[in-house]
Design a protein around this motif. Structure first.
Motif, PDB file in Angstrom:
ATOM      1  N   UNK A 213      -6.483 -11.256  17.924  1.00 27.55           N
ATOM      2  CA  UNK A 213      -7.434 -11.416  16.828  1.00 27.55           C
ATOM      3  C   UNK A 213      -7.772 -10.065  16.202  1.00 27.55           C
ATOM      4  N   UNK A 214      -7.659 -10.008  14.882  1.00 24.30           N
ATOM      5  CA  UNK A 214      -7.989  -8.815  14.112  1.00 24.30           C
ATOM      6  C   UNK A 214      -8.986  -9.185  13.018  1.00 24.30           C
ATOM      7  N   UNK A 215     -10.021  -8.399  12.855  1.00 23.39           N
ATOM      8  CA  UNK A 215     -10.963  -8.565  11.762  1.00 23.39           C
ATOM      9  C   UNK A 215     -10.770  -7.471  10.732  1.00 23.39           C
ATOM     10  N   UNK A 216     -11.073  -7.769   9.482  1.00 26.23           N
ATOM     11  CA  UNK A 216     -10.897  -6.755   8.440  1.00 26.23           C
ATOM     12  C   UNK A 216     -11.953  -6.918   7.360  1.00 26.23           C
ATOM     13  N   UNK A 217     -12.172  -5.835   6.638  1.00 22.07           N
ATOM     14  CA  UNK A 217     -13.025  -5.830   5.463  1.00 22.07           C
ATOM     15  C   UNK A 217     -12.378  -4.889   4.458  1.00 22.07           C
ATOM     16  N   UNK A 218     -12.417  -5.254   3.177  1.00 24.65           N
ATOM     17  CA  UNK A 218     -11.819  -4.401   2.158  1.00 24.65           C
ATOM     18  C   UNK A 218     -12.678  -4.392   0.905  1.00 24.65           C
ATOM     19  N   UNK A 219     -12.584  -3.278   0.191  1.00 29.28           N
ATOM     20  CA  UNK A 219     -13.281  -3.101  -1.080  1.00 29.28           C
ATOM     21  C   UNK A 219     -12.287  -2.550  -2.086  1.00 29.28           C
ATOM     22  N   UNK A 220     -12.381  -3.025  -3.319  1.00 24.65           N
ATOM     23  CA  UNK A 220     -11.545  -2.499  -4.386  1.00 24.65           C
ATOM     24  C   UNK A 220     -12.358  -2.379  -5.657  1.00 24.65           C
ATOM     25  N   UNK A 221     -12.228  -1.245  -6.293  1.00 22.73           N
ATOM     26  CA  UNK A 221     -12.797  -1.048  -7.611  1.00 22.73           C
ATOM     27  C   UNK A 221     -11.937  -1.803  -8.628  1.00 22.73           C
TER      28      UNK A 221
ATOM     29  N   UNK B 168       0.804  -1.219   0.000  1.00 22.62           N
ATOM     30  CA  UNK B 168       0.000   0.000   0.000  1.00 22.62           C
ATOM     31  C   UNK B 168       0.833   1.263   0.000  1.00 22.62           C
ATOM     32  N   UNK B 169       2.158   1.155  -0.125  1.00 21.77           N
ATOM     33  CA  UNK B 169       3.066   2.285   0.046  1.00 21.77           C
ATOM     34  C   UNK B 169       3.032   2.795   1.491  1.00 21.77           C
ATOM     35  N   UNK B 170       2.501   1.993   2.393  1.00 21.85           N
ATOM     36  CA  UNK B 170       2.410   2.357   3.801  1.00 21.85           C
ATOM     37  C   UNK B 170       3.101   1.284   4.631  1.00 21.85           C
ATOM     38  N   UNK B 171       3.531   1.660   5.830  1.00 28.66           N
ATOM     39  CA  UNK B 171       4.228   0.720   6.697  1.00 28.66           C
ATOM     40  C   UNK B 171       3.224  -0.168   7.425  1.00 28.66           C
ATOM     41  N   UNK B 172       2.821  -1.247   6.758  1.00 25.11           N
ATOM     42  CA  UNK B 172       1.870  -2.191   7.331  1.00 25.11           C
ATOM     43  C   UNK B 172       2.478  -3.582   7.296  1.00 25.11           C
ATOM     44  N   UNK B 173       2.368  -4.307   8.417  1.00 24.72           N
ATOM     45  CA  UNK B 173       2.813  -5.690   8.378  1.00 24.72           C
ATOM     46  C   UNK B 173       1.661  -6.564   7.894  1.00 24.72           C
ATOM     47  N   UNK B 174       1.924  -7.855   7.792  1.00 24.10           N
ATOM     48  CA  UNK B 174       0.942  -8.757   7.198  1.00 24.10           C
ATOM     49  C   UNK B 174      -0.366  -8.753   7.974  1.00 24.10           C
ATOM     50  N   UNK B 175      -0.266  -8.801   9.285  1.00 22.54           N
ATOM     51  CA  UNK B 175      -1.497  -8.896  10.078  1.00 22.54           C
ATOM     52  C   UNK B 175      -2.364  -7.656   9.926  1.00 22.54           C
ATOM     53  N   UNK B 176      -1.756  -6.473   9.791  1.00 28.88           N
ATOM     54  CA  UNK B 176      -2.519  -5.233   9.740  1.00 28.88           C
ATOM     55  C   UNK B 176      -2.980  -4.860   8.335  1.00 28.88           C
ATOM     56  N   UNK B 177      -2.600  -5.615   7.327  1.00 29.67           N
ATOM     57  CA  UNK B 177      -3.013  -5.329   5.959  1.00 29.67           C
ATOM     58  C   UNK B 177      -4.356  -6.010   5.679  1.00 29.67           C
ATOM     59  N   UNK B 178      -5.385  -5.254   5.281  1.00 29.37           N
ATOM     60  CA  UNK B 178      -6.725  -5.841   5.101  1.00 29.37           C
ATOM     61  C   UNK B 178      -6.859  -6.598   3.781  1.00 29.37           C
ATOM     62  N   UNK B 179      -5.996  -7.582   3.594  1.00 23.59           N
ATOM     63  CA  UNK B 179      -6.018  -8.412   2.399  1.00 23.59           C
ATOM     64  C   UNK B 179      -5.233  -9.685   2.706  1.00 23.59           C
ATOM     65  N   UNK B 180      -5.473 -10.748   1.921  1.00 24.65           N
ATOM     66  CA  UNK B 180      -4.780 -12.019   2.130  1.00 24.65           C
ATOM     67  C   UNK B 180      -3.389 -11.957   1.506  1.00 24.65           C
TER      68      UNK B 180
END
Length: 729
Positions: free
Chosen positions: A513-521, A76-88
């Protein structure tokens, strides 16, 4: 061979257009400018250390620390590790590639959850995820040319530290693309201390390999360092008449410029040579509707065939700190790909199926061509932190520009006696020998296709912390794409533009435990043409994903459970041949939905585990039979361990399973492959602290299977062995 197979099979010479290799497709061109947040000059284990606020400390903090926390330079061009990224996201590490002896990208990606490696020819492969082709491929977050999502030849893995697979629509990455995902290849970088590795191996079919990897600082304080990586591999094959040779070289230098800047410059070169390659693959159906069974060594090739590919990549990256919270990154990438081919194709020309008993019915077609593609990519990004809602927030913006040029030539050839009006030659009963059809007297070389592409892009993303537990990722991507050129005299000139939003939300239910939801055009310009030879309109749609990520065993094991749904309207789907003998496509609305699970990490001090599974449903024009070459159920396993009582001895088991697949050949009959599993294993002994002897066994159960039915297919490799010796210094 399926009706969709004109990537490999012409009915007339003009239908050879889809065989163009090295072109820069629209989907990849739109990913060309996708870059990372700060590209770091060193790996987490590398980079000079310091104890004071000096330029050396800058390198450690600016470059190493952030890179250590990064998931993907192309995420994402952002400092996110795997767990915090809302995608597989899955990662294939360098250690896993070494353990299981995967020295090509095709082999390595088979270790990943949810990825299908469809080798429908010996030298062309398509990667799929969630039912769609992966057409966004990157190195360190920068998109690569990748003709129609097709990978040409076997790319060596020795220059990469890891492979990152981000599944699902890549709006969180580029804002454009389909619902498959993105593969990001992360290059090796220099290390703090001088270190190296030398390896040799010998395996089945007289396959030999030698490799060298050496990194060293250039000056005492370690602010400048370099690394060189080289590999050579050659050997025969289980396929009749096939042999391969591959040479790979990669060099990289990085260091500091002043107190606030870091610079990285690198170059890689690979030469791949294959003799006796197949163009297309095997036919499996008789005229009475029964399915043929061949030896695993069966091949349609002739002895004079070859496919040589030379790939060069050069890159430069400069990162500059703008105060404590902001930094600027500039990058430039250059890529050049050349292909030289002599090919022989076999086809059921009359679409009747093979004649039972005699195995007659196939026709052959020789072809020779050359092509070259070059691409230039430039990107500028700025990212940093700001305060909002009393919390630290992050934001990035970027612009990019890319261009590519491709030219494709073909040789005229003599028409054989007995050939039909289109130059197809009636063949003897299959299987045949490699000397049935002599090499043609090739005629003049002529240009039959050219393609120029341009991309301008602006993009931005922000990671917002609304509360300690509730966070979000929001972003946009604007892309303007232009292409012009000609193919067999038909000129085209097209410009498109689109703005795509994307968003993801995460919520920490507790520390584990972290839950996530994501949307992409979804917005994906397509390289396929309709019955009139005009490019199809872009496919459009949306992708949704809901998931839960959880840490276990004191954060040593991470599990991800995801439910996804993607709708792609107007997706290019093979239809047939037009009046000029060219294969054409029609737009079809396709829906993919399913569930994925992955667990990765350590289940004890001595045992590492990766286990994954995907359950998928695809619907479209053919209902649930849409894209039946895609397995609806897949599973994978990687288990490696060391003996607690003798840590010098390690072992591992890998497995991949898929459900049954099928497809319809040109003759209208359906060819099938039942579900199957392939097991691979290794045993390794560190007989001295810095040297390892390893035995790898692939396809332990000697399973016989057709590797894919995507367009065409052939049998996977039987049981095979490799013995290797690595010495570290």
């Amino acid at each position: 061979m399926s009706p969709q197979n004109l990537h490999a099979a012409p009915l007339r010479k003009t239908s050879l257009l889809p065989v163009v290799r090295g072109r820069l497709p629209l989907s990849i061109c739109l990913a060309l400018a996708c870059v990372s947040g700060p590209l770091m000059a060193q790996e987490a284990s590398g980079g000079p250390s310091a104890t004071a606020d000096t330029a050396t400390e800058l390198d450690s903090v600016l470059v190493v620390a952030q890179r250590a926390e990064r998931v993907s330079n192309g995420a994402t061009n952002l400092d996110l590790d795997i767990k915090d990224t809302p995608q597989s996201i899955s990662v294939v590490s360098n250690e896993q590639m070494q353990q299981f002896g995967t020295d090509s990208l095709n082999e390595a990606l088979r270790l990943s959850t949810g990825i299908q490696v469809d080798e429908w020819e010996t030298n062309r492969t398509t990667f799929t995820s969630r039912g769609f082709d992966i057409e966004n491929t990157q190195i360190d977050g920068v998109g690569l040319p990748n003709d129609w999502g097709v990978v040409t030849g076997a790319m060596d893995t020795f220059g990469y530290e890891k492979l990152e697979v981000i599944r699902g629509a890549n709006g969180l990455l580029t804002g454009v693309g389909n619902a498959a995902g993105t593969i990001n290849y992360v290059r090796k970088r220099p290390t703090n201390d001088a270190q190296g590795l030398v390896g040799i191996s010998y395996g089945s079919w007289a396959t030999t390999r030698a490799e060298v990897d050496y990194s060293t600082p250039f000056i005492a304080d370690g602010t400048w360092a370099g690394r060189v990586v080289a590999a050579h591999e050659q050997g025969d094959s289980y396929l009749r008449g096939k042999d391969d040779k591959r040479d790979f070289l990669y060099g990289v230098v990085d260091g500091q410029l002043g107190d606030n800047g870091t610079l990285t410059v690198g170059y890689s070169w690979q030469k791949g040579q294959t003799n006796g390659n197949m163009w297309g693959a095997l036919g499996f159906m008789y005229s009475d509707g029964t399915q043929a069974e061949w030896d695993r060594s069966a091949s349609t090739t002739q002895d004079w065939t070859n496919w040589d590919t030379t790939t060069q990549n050069a890159f430069a990256e400069y990162t500059h700190r703008l105060g404590e919270d902001w930094q600027l990154k500039l990058s430039y990438n250059y890529r050049d790909v050349e292909n030289a081919t002599k090919l022989f194709y076999a086809i059921d020309y009359n679409a009747t199926g093979l004649e039972p008993g005699s195995n007659l019915g196939l026709f052959g077609y020789p072809w020779r061509g050359d092509d070259e593609m070059s691409a230039h990519l430039g990107t500028a990004t700025i990212n940093g932190h700001f305060q909002w809602l009393g919390r630290d927030q992050e934001v990035m913006f970027g612009v990019s520009w890319a261009k590519s040029e491709a030219n494709n030539w073909e040789y005229a050839e003599a028409i054989y006696a007995g050939g039909n009006e289109y130059g197809y030659i009636q063949m003897p009963g299959f299987p045949w020998a490699g000397n049935v059809v002599p090499e043609p007297e090739w005629g003049a070389l002529s240009l039959y296709g050219s393609l120029n592409q341009r991309l301008k892009r602006a993009f931005g993303a922000t990671h917002l912390s609304f509360t300690d537990r509730f966070k979000g990722v929001l972003g946009f991507n604007y892309a303007e794409y232009h292409r012009d050129g000609a193919s067999y005299g038909a000129a085209f000139d097209q410009t498109e533009s689109h703005t795509s939003p994307y968003a993801g939300l995460t919520y920490d239910f507790n520390e584990q435990i972290l839950g996530y939801v994501s949307y992409s055009d979804i917005y994906h310009p397509q390289s396929q043409t309709d019955v009139d030879g005009m490019y199809l309109d872009p496919t459009k749609g949306s992708n949704y994903e809901v998931g839960v990520k959880a840490d276990w065993l004191d954060k040593r094991l991470l599990t991800t459970l995801a439910v996804f749904k993607a709708e792609q309207d107007g997706l290019a789907t093979g239809e047939g041949y037009n009046q000029h003998g060219q294969y054409y496509y029609v737009p079809v609305d396709v829906e993919s939905k399913g569930v994925e699970f992955e667990a990765t990490g350590k289940i004890s001090d001595n045992v590492d585990l990766v286990v994954g599974a995907t359950a998928l449903k695809l619907t479209g024009r053919d209902g649930d039979d849409t894209f039946r070459w895609v397995p609806r159920r897949t599973a994978n396993l990687l288990l490696s361990a060391r003996l607690p009582s003798y840590a010098a001895l390690s072992y591992g088991l890998g497995a991949r399973w898929q459900s049954d697949i099928s497809n319809q050949e040109n003759n209208g009959f359906v060819v099938r492959q039942d579900s199957y599993a392939v097991f691979n294993g290794f045993v390794a002994w560190d007989f001295v602290p810095n040297a390892t002897l390893r035995l790898n066994v692939n396809n332990i159960g000697d399973e016989k299977y057709i590797n894919t039915l995507r367009y065409s297919g052939y049998y996977g490799a039987p049981r095979n062995y490799t013995l290797s010796l690595n010495w570290r210094f």
